[in-house]
Scaffold this motif. Structure first.
Motif, PDB file in Angstrom:
ATOM      1  N   TYR A 272      -7.170 -18.955   2.844  1.00  0.00           N
ATOM      2  CA  TYR A 272      -7.421 -18.126   1.564  1.00  0.00           C
ATOM      3  C   TYR A 272      -6.239 -18.512   0.740  1.00  0.00           C
ATOM      4  O   TYR A 272      -6.089 -17.742  -0.402  1.00  0.00           O
ATOM      5  CB  TYR A 272      -7.315 -16.736   2.138  1.00  0.00           C
ATOM      6  N   PHE A 273      -5.280 -19.263   1.120  1.00  0.00           N
ATOM      7  CA  PHE A 273      -4.430 -19.672   0.293  1.00  0.00           C
ATOM      8  C   PHE A 273      -4.236 -21.267  -0.455  1.00  0.00           C
ATOM      9  O   PHE A 273      -2.887 -21.501  -0.629  1.00  0.00           O
ATOM     10  CB  PHE A 273      -2.862 -18.963   0.674  1.00  0.00           C
ATOM     11  N   GLY A 274      -5.292 -21.615  -0.298  1.00  0.00           N
ATOM     12  CA  GLY A 274      -5.185 -23.067  -0.732  1.00  0.00           C
ATOM     13  C   GLY A 274      -5.683 -23.136  -2.009  1.00  0.00           C
ATOM     14  O   GLY A 274      -5.566 -22.492  -3.030  1.00  0.00           O
ATOM     15  N   VAL A 285      -0.206 -11.004  -3.733  1.00  0.00           N
ATOM     16  CA  VAL A 285      -0.883 -10.654  -2.870  1.00  0.00           C
ATOM     17  C   VAL A 285       0.579 -11.160  -1.503  1.00  0.00           C
ATOM     18  O   VAL A 285       0.697 -10.067  -0.656  1.00  0.00           O
ATOM     19  CB  VAL A 285      -1.944 -11.856  -2.005  1.00  0.00           C
ATOM     20  N   GLU A 286       1.358 -12.047  -1.915  1.00  0.00           N
ATOM     21  CA  GLU A 286       2.448 -12.253  -0.984  1.00  0.00           C
ATOM     22  C   GLU A 286       3.414 -11.104  -1.091  1.00  0.00           C
ATOM     23  O   GLU A 286       3.843 -10.528   0.106  1.00  0.00           O
ATOM     24  CB  GLU A 286       2.987 -13.429  -1.589  1.00  0.00           C
ATOM     25  N   LEU A 289       2.070  -8.427   1.033  1.00  0.00           N
ATOM     26  CA  LEU A 289       2.256  -8.833   2.588  1.00  0.00           C
ATOM     27  C   LEU A 289       3.381  -8.174   3.016  1.00  0.00           C
ATOM     28  O   LEU A 289       3.653  -7.736   4.108  1.00  0.00           O
ATOM     29  CB  LEU A 289       1.687 -10.175   2.900  1.00  0.00           C
ATOM     30  N   ALA A 290       4.651  -8.694   1.952  1.00  0.00           N
ATOM     31  CA  ALA A 290       5.803  -8.425   2.505  1.00  0.00           C
ATOM     32  C   ALA A 290       6.070  -6.881   2.549  1.00  0.00           C
ATOM     33  O   ALA A 290       6.678  -6.216   3.419  1.00  0.00           O
ATOM     34  CB  ALA A 290       6.830  -9.050   1.182  1.00  0.00           C
ATOM     35  N   GLN A 291       5.398  -6.143   1.587  1.00  0.00           N
ATOM     36  CA  GLN A 291       5.533  -4.586   1.747  1.00  0.00           C
ATOM     37  C   GLN A 291       4.844  -4.134   2.946  1.00  0.00           C
ATOM     38  O   GLN A 291       5.342  -3.184   3.689  1.00  0.00           O
ATOM     39  CB  GLN A 291       4.883  -4.041   0.389  1.00  0.00           C
ATOM     40  N   PHE A 292       3.642  -4.519   3.425  1.00  0.00           N
ATOM     41  CA  PHE A 292       3.074  -4.250   4.474  1.00  0.00           C
ATOM     42  C   PHE A 292       4.349  -4.628   5.761  1.00  0.00           C
ATOM     43  O   PHE A 292       4.249  -3.865   6.762  1.00  0.00           O
ATOM     44  CB  PHE A 292       1.799  -5.024   5.234  1.00  0.00           C
ATOM     45  N   MET A 405      -5.864  -9.914   6.062  1.00  0.00           N
ATOM     46  CA  MET A 405      -5.654  -9.994   4.717  1.00  0.00           C
ATOM     47  C   MET A 405      -5.507 -11.075   3.914  1.00  0.00           C
ATOM     48  O   MET A 405      -5.026 -12.047   4.231  1.00  0.00           O
ATOM     49  CB  MET A 405      -4.347  -9.062   4.531  1.00  0.00           C
ATOM     50  N   GLY A 406      -5.799 -10.790   2.697  1.00  0.00           N
ATOM     51  CA  GLY A 406      -5.664 -12.122   1.417  1.00  0.00           C
ATOM     52  C   GLY A 406      -6.126 -11.539   0.211  1.00  0.00           C
ATOM     53  O   GLY A 406      -6.326 -10.426  -0.219  1.00  0.00           O
ATOM     54  N   PRO A 407      -6.541 -12.316  -0.878  1.00  0.00           N
ATOM     55  CA  PRO A 407      -6.804 -11.993  -2.014  1.00  0.00           C
ATOM     56  C   PRO A 407      -8.116 -11.953  -2.043  1.00  0.00           C
ATOM     57  O   PRO A 407      -9.048 -12.310  -1.307  1.00  0.00           O
ATOM     58  CB  PRO A 407      -6.433 -13.380  -2.949  1.00  0.00           C
ATOM     59  N   THR A 408      -8.745 -10.930  -2.884  1.00  0.00           N
ATOM     60  CA  THR A 408     -10.168 -10.423  -3.105  1.00  0.00           C
ATOM     61  C   THR A 408     -10.731 -11.408  -3.850  1.00  0.00           C
ATOM     62  O   THR A 408     -11.897 -11.727  -3.531  1.00  0.00           O
ATOM     63  CB  THR A 408     -10.275  -9.206  -3.639  1.00  0.00           C
TER      64      THR A 408
END
Lengths: 493, 95, 477
Positions: A272-274, A285-286, A289-292, A405-408
């Motif tokens: 999902y990050f390519g 999104v990164e 994720l850091a917040q999570f 998780m990833g981008p929508t």
């Protein structure tokens, strides 16, 4: 009031500091003021809405209020509601007044909610931009030169612009989550079978699922409490004990209060990050994720090796089912019939050619072709096998993590018309969302920052089957720590 | 693989959608672009994989044999394009 | 050239359920247009199908009755085509995985038994009706029938003549009624046959090109249509032409089949599994439950009648032609405590004759099995003779009461007293010396004349067997 949660509104109603009639009227006033510029609503019927609001006030006065009593809800125009024109964004149903209520509508009505109006959408939910509507395109409240996403773009724009406290939509390949992301709000697609499809005009039966769009995860939970439930009229509706999704949000964190998500393993698929992911979206999104991780969650690198095939498989399965589902629109029993025709076949062909828009016809042709003699195995059957491979990828992944998780969406909202003439580019918008529909998994999108042009970015969460509560809990904890979901587009005050 | 113009017209006929020559030509190009995307499916070996029709492996629920519906035809036919004496009217059906 | 006819039959049997296969609308015949077409049947946007349990159980019943395999998992598919009587634009049917697979049906053609193999039986929904009259050149659509449950029962191409096809259709018709899954009402369309007909040179291995004759709703039409179609195909081939695979309709007025115009363009039904329905899974317990509820089947009954009651294959066949007939017979012999052949011949003879003349079914018979038993008992114990019995039967038919009352009222007692009969016969012999002489000269016929005279002298009340015996003794003594 505009940024109040459903719980706060409910409390105001219960304390009689506000009546449902006042609340409904205030939203109707906002619709009257803002909708001409946004085109989010296609039908508003103040008399009907206010009658429901008065009934809700009577319930409250009688001490019979429930969680949604008196709350106005915007309905995507795909849900049949008795006495309401229900057009599915199509000329084909431009004059269709539904003689019955969808199960979801019945449940919302029974819970005391008020139908605020019917929202615009891509025709028959086929689109990712809300531009294929017979009623004209919906504009993104954050930038009216851009699309709000689709197909539930009207519902997303209505909530984003605070024209409705909450809305309902449907999601076949991302039609709740992608417009939620592009419009800076939250949207949830439940596990296939959790919400009845009865009365929801079918696009692709094995993928369609109704769900809520709202400002916060907490509001989604309250909505899902009402929308979810067994319905004997839908063979694919699942019989399971009722869950209180709102209660799950409040679940007290065990141990460290600063790390409410301790123990939660978040899978981040490398696919999902390519290529194709906008750097602005990637960065937001990164950060999320850091917040999570800050909230105690653990990040796990995972792989969904077949995810690249989800769009090709989806664009076989969804059009195939749609081509058959839309055969009932033939100008015989309801809906559009051409004014002139020479015989029966001509009546069918002209009614359907004139009643359907370009994107719907395109998908009917794709679907007809992939099911036709000699092509079934190569396309439809192949896609159903790939569907299983995609579902298996998730089964593997959930051995290592609890949520993915990833981008929508790969990019923030694009300009109106930018992709309208290039169906393939449009379809690739669904790259992160269709897999959940193919596998039948619950998924949601929540705002997690802003990207290019100061447009909102959505974070996508996918849970295992029936993990709605877990997803909502994680999203709620994130929203307690951040305020992306409280941002409101300029000009909608 | 690519769709020919006659194939586009044939599927439009099967789908009962009137299509002009110009529309068919435009559709042909777009459909072929879409099928290029779809063709990516052929790159994976799906030998031995059972097709999946639904998100979950559940079975059909059965309804008890009871009449639960009442006559609503007047309501349903109020939204019909053409009716007479309770019948929906269509151009002559030829058997 | 000698030709061989090859026929396969597809039958649509309407399952006798109260509600439709995928909706809760009623299935009753004859309602006003569209009053039994609910939201699901007219395919409003957003409605969904839910499968009727009774339809599944009735399909399983048939499968068990023909010794077929019940597929534990079967799938509903959509058959896509546009037609105004098909509201969804597709028919929900079963395609790759039907509920019933294989099986066979024993059929009697005259006295020869034949086994017709079945390919499959699958569940599907019926379409509505198009009415062509009185709508200023338009057609009217009535969707009351749309969604009625059908079981389509398909044979292998096992039949070799119209006669065999009709025998099969009749056997199947009897069976579906026997096991209570279909009312078999052919006028109302509850039992309709499509015949796939082809011809090939005798001895050829490959099948000829077939034509499908649709919607034959009587046994007579089935027979006439096949015979016409066979002649048509043979003539075509003998003239050097070829048969075109197509769907045809039978016109009973002209006694001809004709090509169906609406089916002209090649169909591509685009079958695929219906995503609104899930796989139908039938448990072993359900199958066993249904098996335990099956009545004794006609074939088993027929064999039992031949074995235990020494009935001829023909009589056993007649008595098992329907469950009502067999029930009547069994009630009768139970009341009689035997009399298998007597009961059989009275049902097949007097009772059937009277029913036929009156146009009645056996369940409408004015004479109950109990009443008939009363009559047959009098025959068994020689209280009345055959001629008298027929008189009693007619009186019972006309509602004059039970056998005993009629016999009493009419004074129908048989003269079985030997002395009385001897006196009467002495008188007959004295008055018919010519016949006596003829008999003694070797003319057997003269004996019958004397029996006749003796019966006449007893006013028909003499015991015929006794009269015979006394006469013989006297003439030869």
């Amino acid at each position: 009031m505009l940024n109040s949660t459903l719980k706060q509104l409910s409390a105001l109603l219960a304390q009689k500091k506000l009546s449902s009639v006042e609340l409904t009227q205030s939203y109707l006033d906002r619709v009257a003021r803002l909708n001409p510029g946004l085109n989010a609503f296609v039908t508003v019927d103040a008399d009907r809405s206010l009658a429901q609001a008065r009934a809700a006030d009577a319930q409250i006065a009688a001490g019979k209020a429930q969680a949604l009593t008196g709350i106005p809800v915007a309905h995507k125009d795909i849900f049949c509601a008795k006495g309401w024109r229900t057009t599915c964004g199509s000329k084909m149903l431009a004059n269709f007044v539904s003689p019955y209520d969808a199960h979801v509508v019945e449940r919302l009505n029974a819970a005391g909610a008020v139908i605020l109006g019917k929202t615009n959408m891509d025709e028959f939910a086929m689109g990712s931009s809300s531009e294929t509507c017979f009623w004209g395109p919906v504009k993104n409240p954050w930038d009216r030169t851009r699309v709000p996403g689709g197909s539930s773009g009207g519902s997303a724009a209505a909530v984003a612009a605070r024209m409705a406290p909450v809305a309902i939509g449907t999601d076949t390949g991302g039609s709740i989550r992608q417009p939620a992301a592009l419009s800076g709000i939250c949207g949830l697609k439940p596990t296939y079978g959790v919400v009845s499809r009865y009365g929801m005009i079918a696009f692709a039966s094995s993928l369609d699922q109704g769900g809520p769009l709202a400002k916060s995860a907490a509001d989604l939970a309250l909505m899902l409490n009402v929308m979810a439930g067994f319905d004997a009229r839908d063979s694919t509706s699942l019989e399971r004990p009722a869950e209180d999704y709102a209660r799950a949000l409040e679940a007290p964190p065990t141990g460290d209060r600063a790390k409410p998500l301790a123990g939660l393993r978040i899978g981040v698929p490398k696919e999902y990050f390519g290529e194709g992911l906008g750097s602005d979206v990637g960065a937001a999104v990164e950060a999320a994720l850091a917040q999570f991780e800050k909230l105690g969650a653990q990040r796990v690198a995972i792989s969904l090796p077949n995810s690249g095939l989800s769009v090709p498989a989806y664009y076989v399965i969804a059009p195939a089912e749609a081509s058959s589902n839309l055969s009932r629109f033939d100008g015989v029993r309801y809906g559009y019939r051409a004014a002139e025709y020479s015989d029966l076949a001509d009546m069918y062909r002209k009614s359907r050619a004139q009643g359907f828009g370009a994107e719907v016809k395109r998908r009917i042709l794709i679907g007809t072709y992939v099911l036709s003699h000699g092509y079934y195995d190569a396309y439809y059957l192949k896609a159903q096998k790939i569907r299983r491979l995609i579902a298996r990828d998730f089964v593997e992944a959930y051995q290592q993590c609890d949520l993915i998780m990833g981008p929508t969406s790969p990019n923030v909202a694009f300009a109106l018309g930018a992709k309208a003439s290039d169906p393939v580019q449009m379809y690739l918008n669904d790259i992160y969302t269709v897999a959940a529909n193919l596998a039948g998994l619950p998924a949601m999108s929540i705002p997690c920052g802003f990207g290019e042009g100061n447009m909102p970015v959505g974070l996508h969460l996918t849970g295992n089957y029936f993990a709605e509560a877990k997803m909502l809990h994680a999203a709620h904890q994130y929203q307690l720590a951040t305020d992306w979901h409280l941002r409101q587009p300029a000009g909608t005050e | 693989m690519s769709l020919s113009l006659p194939e586009v017209k044939r599927i439009a006929w099967l789908a009962r959608i009137e299509i002009t020559d110009a529309e068919a030509a435009a559709a042909q190009g777009q459909l072929n672009d879409i099928f290029k995307l779809i063709e990516q499916m052929q790159s994976v070996d799906t030998g031995g994989v059972a097709p999946m029709a639904h998100g979950q492996d559940v079975v059909q629920r059965l309804r008890e044999d009871r009449v639960t519906e009442t006559d609503q035809h007047a309501i349903y036919q109020a939204i019909a394009p053409q009716v007479e004496n309770g019948l929906y009217l269509v151009p002559k059906v030829i058997e | 050239m000698d030709w061989e006819t090859v026929i396969g039959i597809e039958t649509h049997a309407q399952l006798s359920t109260a509600s439709k296969i995928f909706s809760g609308a009623a299935t009753q015949f004859g309602a006003a247009p569209n009053v039994q077409a609910c939201a699901v049947d007219i395919a409003l946007p957003g409605v969904l199908p839910v499968l009727n349990r009774a339809a599944v159980e009735k399909a399983v019943r048939l499968g068990l009755a023909v010794g077929a395999q019940i597929n534990r998992r079967s799938v509903f598919a959509r058959k896509n085509y546009f037609y105004p009587d098909l509201p969804k634009g597709y028919q929900i049917s079963q395609y790759e995985l039907p509920v019933v697979q294989g099986g066979s049906l024993p059929v009697m053609i005259k006295d020869v038994a034949k086994i017709v193999k079945l390919t499959r039986a699958h569940l599907e929904e019926d379409a509505g009706k198009s009415l062509h009259e009185d709508f200023h050149g338009l057609s009217g659509i009535d969707l009351n029938r749309a969604g009625t449950p059908l079981l389509e029962i398909v044979t292998e191409p096992d039949m070799r003549s119209a006669e065999e096809a009709v025998a099969y259709a009749k056997a199947l018709h009897a069976l579906v009624r026997w096991i209570g899954i279909c009312d078999g009402n052919m006028q109302e369309g509850s039992f309709r046959c499509d015949a796939n007909v082809s011809v090939r040179p005798k001895g050829a291995q490959v099948l000829g090109t077939r034509c499908e004759i649709k919607n034959l709703n009587s046994f007579r039409f089935l027979e006439e249509a096949i015979n016409y179609e066979v002649r048509r195909q043979i003539e075509l081939l003998e003239d050097g032409g070829s048969v075109v695979q197509e769907t045809r309709l039978y016109d009973p007025e002209r006694k001809q089949t004709r090509s169906m115009r609406s089916k002209e363009d090649a169909h591509d039904y685009r079958y695929f599994p219906d995503p609104d329905l899930l796989p139908l899974v039938i448990s072993a317990e359900t199958i066993e439950q249904i098996r335990s509820e099956l009545p004794e089947l006609p074939q088993a009954k027929r064999e039992r009648y031949m074995r235990d009651y020494q009935l001829s294959p023909y009589d056993a066949g007649v008595l098992t032609s329907s469950r009502e007939v067999a029930d009547f017979y069994e009630n009768l012999i139970q009341a009689l405590g035997g009399g298998y052949k007597l009961a059989s011949s009275w049902i097949a003879g007097e009772l059937f004759g009277a029913l036929k003349r009156a146009g009645l079914e056996i369940c409408q018979s004015p004479i109950s099995s109990g009443q008939l038993a009363g009559l047959l008992q009098r025959i068994q114990n020689n209280a009345i003779n055959g001629k008298q019995a027929k008189e009693v039967f007619d009186a019972m038919w006309n509602g004059e009461g039970d056998a005993e009352a009629i016999i009493l009222a009419r004074g129908l007692t048989q003269i079985s007293d030997a002395r009385e009969l001897e006196q009467i016969i002495d008188g007959v012999l004295a008055a018919n010396l010519k016949s006596v002489e003829e008999y003694r000269a070797g003319k057997e016929k003269a004996f019958n004349a004397l029996v006749g005279q003796a019966m006449k002298a007893t006013k028909g009340n003499g015991n015929p067997a006794q009269i015979n015996g006394i006469l013989k003794k006297k003439l030869e003594g």
